[in-house]
Design a protein around this motif. Structure first.
Motif, PDB file in Angstrom:
ATOM      1  N   ILE A 199       0.847  -1.192   0.000  1.00  0.00           N
ATOM      2  CA  ILE A 199       0.000   0.000   0.000  1.00  0.00           C
ATOM      3  C   ILE A 199       0.881   1.240   0.000  1.00  0.00           C
ATOM      4  CG2 ILE A 199      -1.832   1.238   1.191  1.00  0.00           C
ATOM      5  CD1 ILE A 199      -2.842  -1.314   2.228  1.00  0.00           C
ATOM      6  N   PRO A 200       0.812   2.021  -1.064  1.00  0.00           N
ATOM      7  CA  PRO A 200       1.708   3.172  -1.176  1.00  0.00           C
ATOM      8  C   PRO A 200       1.404   4.236  -0.119  1.00  0.00           C
ATOM      9  CG  PRO A 200       0.249   3.015  -3.074  1.00  0.00           C
ATOM     10  CD  PRO A 200      -0.048   1.846  -2.221  1.00  0.00           C
ATOM     11  N   ILE A 219       4.803  10.641  10.740  1.00  0.00           N
ATOM     12  CA  ILE A 219       5.839   9.670  11.093  1.00  0.00           C
ATOM     13  C   ILE A 219       5.346   8.250  10.817  1.00  0.00           C
ATOM     14  CG2 ILE A 219       7.103   8.642  13.014  1.00  0.00           C
ATOM     15  CD1 ILE A 219       7.397  11.453  14.160  1.00  0.00           C
ATOM     16  N   ILE A 220       4.109   7.972  11.189  1.00  0.00           N
ATOM     17  CA  ILE A 220       3.571   6.631  10.922  1.00  0.00           C
ATOM     18  C   ILE A 220       3.571   6.359   9.418  1.00  0.00           C
ATOM     19  CG2 ILE A 220       1.489   5.206  11.024  1.00  0.00           C
ATOM     20  CD1 ILE A 220       0.870   6.480  13.698  1.00  0.00           C
ATOM     21  N   THR A 221       3.114   7.329   8.646  1.00  0.00           N
ATOM     22  CA  THR A 221       3.070   7.134   7.201  1.00  0.00           C
ATOM     23  C   THR A 221       4.453   6.836   6.638  1.00  0.00           C
ATOM     24  OG1 THR A 221       1.368   8.842   7.211  1.00  0.00           O
ATOM     25  CG2 THR A 221       2.189   8.129   5.063  1.00  0.00           C
ATOM     26  N   LEU A 222       5.439   7.579   7.096  1.00  0.00           N
ATOM     27  CA  LEU A 222       6.804   7.372   6.610  1.00  0.00           C
ATOM     28  C   LEU A 222       7.349   6.022   7.044  1.00  0.00           C
ATOM     29  CD1 LEU A 222       8.796  10.700   7.101  1.00  0.00           C
ATOM     30  CD2 LEU A 222       8.473   9.452   4.989  1.00  0.00           C
ATOM     31  N   ALA A 223       7.009   5.623   8.271  1.00  0.00           N
ATOM     32  CA  ALA A 223       7.646   4.437   8.839  1.00  0.00           C
ATOM     33  C   ALA A 223       7.048   3.135   8.325  1.00  0.00           C
ATOM     34  CB  ALA A 223       7.546   4.484  10.364  1.00  0.00           C
ATOM     35  N   LEU A 224       5.766   3.134   7.966  1.00  0.00           N
ATOM     36  CA  LEU A 224       5.096   1.866   7.641  1.00  0.00           C
ATOM     37  C   LEU A 224       5.826   1.011   6.608  1.00  0.00           C
ATOM     38  CD1 LEU A 224       1.241   2.424   7.786  1.00  0.00           C
ATOM     39  CD2 LEU A 224       2.663   0.938   9.189  1.00  0.00           C
ATOM     40  N   PRO A 225       6.133   1.535   5.409  1.00  0.00           N
ATOM     41  CA  PRO A 225       6.815   0.668   4.442  1.00  0.00           C
ATOM     42  C   PRO A 225       8.188   0.211   4.947  1.00  0.00           C
ATOM     43  CG  PRO A 225       6.646   2.924   3.625  1.00  0.00           C
ATOM     44  CD  PRO A 225       5.832   2.852   4.855  1.00  0.00           C
ATOM     45  N   LEU A 278      -5.524   0.114  -6.687  1.00  0.00           N
ATOM     46  CA  LEU A 278      -4.068   0.261  -6.713  1.00  0.00           C
ATOM     47  C   LEU A 278      -3.424  -0.693  -5.709  1.00  0.00           C
ATOM     48  CD1 LEU A 278      -1.604   1.757  -7.722  1.00  0.00           C
ATOM     49  CD2 LEU A 278      -1.993   3.503  -6.007  1.00  0.00           C
ATOM     50  N   SER A 279      -3.939  -0.683  -4.488  1.00  0.00           N
ATOM     51  CA  SER A 279      -3.352  -1.543  -3.459  1.00  0.00           C
ATOM     52  C   SER A 279      -3.512  -3.010  -3.835  1.00  0.00           C
ATOM     53  CB  SER A 279      -4.016  -1.286  -2.112  1.00  0.00           C
ATOM     54  OG  SER A 279      -4.003   0.086  -1.831  1.00  0.00           O
ATOM     55  N   LEU A 280      -4.667  -3.341  -4.381  1.00  0.00           N
ATOM     56  CA  LEU A 280      -4.927  -4.728  -4.776  1.00  0.00           C
ATOM     57  C   LEU A 280      -3.908  -5.188  -5.811  1.00  0.00           C
ATOM     58  CD1 LEU A 280      -7.139  -6.923  -4.302  1.00  0.00           C
ATOM     59  CD2 LEU A 280      -8.099  -6.212  -6.484  1.00  0.00           C
ATOM     60  N   LEU A 281      -3.692  -4.367  -6.829  1.00  0.00           N
ATOM     61  CA  LEU A 281      -2.734  -4.730  -7.874  1.00  0.00           C
ATOM     62  C   LEU A 281      -1.344  -4.940  -7.283  1.00  0.00           C
ATOM     63  CD1 LEU A 281      -3.391  -2.554 -11.049  1.00  0.00           C
ATOM     64  CD2 LEU A 281      -3.531  -5.018 -10.805  1.00  0.00           C
ATOM     65  N   LEU A 282      -0.896  -3.963  -6.489  1.00  0.00           N
ATOM     66  CA  LEU A 282       0.448  -4.038  -5.926  1.00  0.00           C
ATOM     67  C   LEU A 282       0.584  -5.269  -5.032  1.00  0.00           C
ATOM     68  CD1 LEU A 282       0.906  -0.287  -5.003  1.00  0.00           C
ATOM     69  CD2 LEU A 282       1.895  -1.493  -6.932  1.00  0.00           C
TER      70      LEU A 282
END
Lengths: 313, 296
Positions: free
Chosen positions: A141-142, A178-184, B272-276
């Motif tokens: 999830i981007p 911070i959470i958004t940055l850290a998740l991936p 988008l999330s599904l594809l990725l």
């Protein structure tokens, strides 16, 4: 170790030069100059403007001016923010980005390593699969999807946290970014430390430790932790690059006055000096940080001090 | 000398082919199988979905501006702020995202395979220098350079293909180099050399074809990365331009309107999330199936 350090330092210089060169020429290739206004200027004014910014000289002379200035820490005036130099903008924006990035990195290391080691320890159990599925979600999830969703839930839904803004770095304004940055990062680090830990747990010395009857917690923390961290540390370089890229989106979405935001504004406004300045600044920063990461790696793994890094990969 | 004759003999025998073995192993990976079927569904939907709807990508329905999803008015995913059907736009966006994913991945394969094969095959100093360059590039915030490219050369869709492909070859180059290092020790490479084949011929005929398996894995792992980069650019307003759209652009539009009309964000974000997610699972599953040593 000292020779190794200086060899790496020497290797960094051509890289920095290359970054400056590439970003300079990329920007020169751009169609449209900074003084192409809707209303045409009088030729004299145009000429004066060009002379002021050395735009009337041949390209290599322009590059020479630019390079000399950068060596002195001067990135020139911003084309769009008329009253600021690029250096001033960097000094303004970078601490904000740094603060977010550092917090995110620490958070990611703590949670990621712990989750990964836990999953490895419980390998092939339901908990392991859960951790791995969660981390795959984190990778997939981007951040520009995560950020609006977090805002939707925590700012609009339950109105617990502000939806954006910086507010001079108040804690509640920092939590969501911070959470958004850290998740991936958490997700990647968890996967890396899991597979690394699995390998380490198969080592004979771990078996020896078990056969001595040591408690598992002791074995994991005292014997397995350090070698498990090696691949995580070599991932820190790409992680830093990822954080910087991520900060662009995060600062844009949450409306944070960091360097990433200036960069995008500069890119959209064709602010040559600002964009170049940010790229060069981040390039140098990344090279310096990678040097530190390498040294850290050498400190953790004695093999490298002797043979250089390539033998281990 | 052609390698084709040998390979037919090999594959006609009673021995199970590698492909079959990989497939059998992959079939046991439930996550990968589910992901494959989901991707199939999304691809089919992206291809024929827009045709089934009575709206097209830039049709404006003045009676339904920013309406929530409903079956009765025909807007399954609702409409956006301009009254355009969000179902059609999401499908078109998925199509563009998939297209960019595939094309840019091919570009990065082309660069990565050759770069890696050359580095691994020649070895020694050539290898050291080439891989050092990859190491350096690895730690660059490459998105910044793509953004620079987008700014200069306008937001041309073909440029997006190439620019993204040109930055995503690093992983592939690394993997291919590692494989080549072991491949070049094989007997048939030596045999080819004895027959007088040039280095380039050996790389082309004997090394690169044998990288197939690993390359398949990295195709499935690169496609989501590429889709991600493209949506990132589109999100920032530097990628696909109106009236065309991509999932990233739709998420960006949706994020602006989410307070009043959350469906504008949720549907594109979901696709988008599904594809990725699915591509990542398939790539992971394939990697485990091809190289069980790495899996656990």
């Amino acid at each position: 170790m000292v020779t190794y350090f200086f060899r790496r330092l020497l290797g960094a210089i051509p890289t920095i030069f290359l970054i400056i060169l590439i970003s300079f020429f990329l920007i020169r290739l751009a169609p449209g100059g900074p003084f192409d206004f809707d209303r045409t200027l009088a030729p004299e004014i145009q000429a004066n403007l060009n002379a002021q910014y050395h735009l009337d000289k041949p390209v290599y002379v322009q590059f020479g001016y630019y390079f000399l200035d950068i060596v002195q820490g001067d990135f020139g005036p911003s084309f769009q923010y008329k009253n600021y130099t690029v250096t001033e903008l960097i000094v303004q924006g970078f601490p904000v980005s740094l603060q977010l990035g550092l917090s995110a990195m620490l958070l990611a290391l703590l949670i990621g390593v712990a989750a990964g080691m836990f999953a490895a320890y419980k390998q092939n159990t339901r908990l392991d699969h859960l951790v791995m599925t969660l981390s795959m979600t984190g990778i997939s999830i981007p951040n520009f999807v995560v950020a609006p969703l977090l805002i939707l839930i925590f700012a609009i839904g339950v109105s617990l946290l502000p939806a954006g803004g910086w507010n001079n770095g108040a804690i509640q304004n920092q939590i969501l970014p911070i959470i958004t940055l850290a998740l991936p990062l958490i997700a990647y680090i968890a996967r890396i430390s899991r597979s690394s830990m699995i390998e380490v747990l198969r080592m004979p010395y771990i078996r020896t430790a078990y056969s001595k009857g040591l408690p598992s917690f002791y074995i994991v923390t005292r014997h397995a932790l350090k070698p498990t961290l090696l691949p995580v540390i070599s991932y820190l370089g790409p992680a830093i690059a990822g954080l910087i890229t991520g900060s662009v989106v995060v600062e844009q979405i949450y409306g944070i006055p960091g360097l990433g935001r200036y960069f995008i504004q500069g890119a959209l406004n064709r602010d040559y000096t600002l964009v170049m300045g940010v790229v060069v600044f981040y390039g140098i920063l990344i090279i310096a940080l990678n040097l530190i990461v390498d040294l850290l790696y050498g400190w953790l793994d004695p093999q490298i001090r002797l043979h250089g890094r390539s033998n281990v990969r | 000398m052609s390698g084709d004759i040998d390979s037919t003999i090999l594959f006609e025998g009673p021995v199970e082919s590698t492909g079959r073995r990989v497939w059998l192993r992959l079939k046991q990976n439930r996550a990968a199988l589910v992901s494959m079927s989901l991707i199939m569904v999304v691809i089919v939907a992206a291809l024929i979905g827009p045709m089934l709807s009575s709206y097209s990508i830039d049709d404006i329905d003045y009676d339904a501006i920013a309406v929530a999803p409903s079956i009765s008015n025909g807007h399954l995913f609702g409409t956006d702020g301009l009254g355009r059907d969000l179902f059609v736009r999401t499908m078109e966006g998925s199509r563009i995202s998939l297209l960019i994913g595939v094309v840019a991945t091919l570009v990065s394969l082309l660069i990565g395979i050759h770069y890696g094969a050359i580095a691994g095959y020649y070895g020694g100093r050539v290898d050291a220098v080439m891989m050092r360059i990859v190491d350096i590039l690895y730690s660059m915030p490459f998105m910044f350079f793509v953004i620079l490219l987008m700014v200069f050369f306008g937001r041309n869709i073909f440029l997006i293909f190439i620019a993204i492909g040109a930055i995503n070859w690093l992983d592939i180059a690394r993997i291919v180099r590692g494989q080549t290092l072991s491949l070049k020790q094989q007997g048939y490479v030596e045999a080819a050399r004895i027959y007088g084949a040039s280095h380039w011929q050996i790389i082309k005929r004997h090394i690169i074809p044998n990288l197939f398996g690993i390359v398949i894995v990295y195709i499935t792992l690169t496609i989501p990365q590429v889709i991600l980069v493209e949506s990132f650019l589109s999100f920032l307003g530097l990628g696909i331009q109106e009236p065309m759209t991509s999932l990233g652009a739709l998420v960006s539009d949706g994020a602006e309107e989410m307070e009043s009309s959350s469906w504008m964000l949720i549907f594109p974000a979901l696709f988008l999330s599904l594809l990725l997610f699915c591509f990542n699972f398939i790539g992971d599953g394939l990697r485990d199936a091809i190289d069980p040593k790495q899996a656990d």
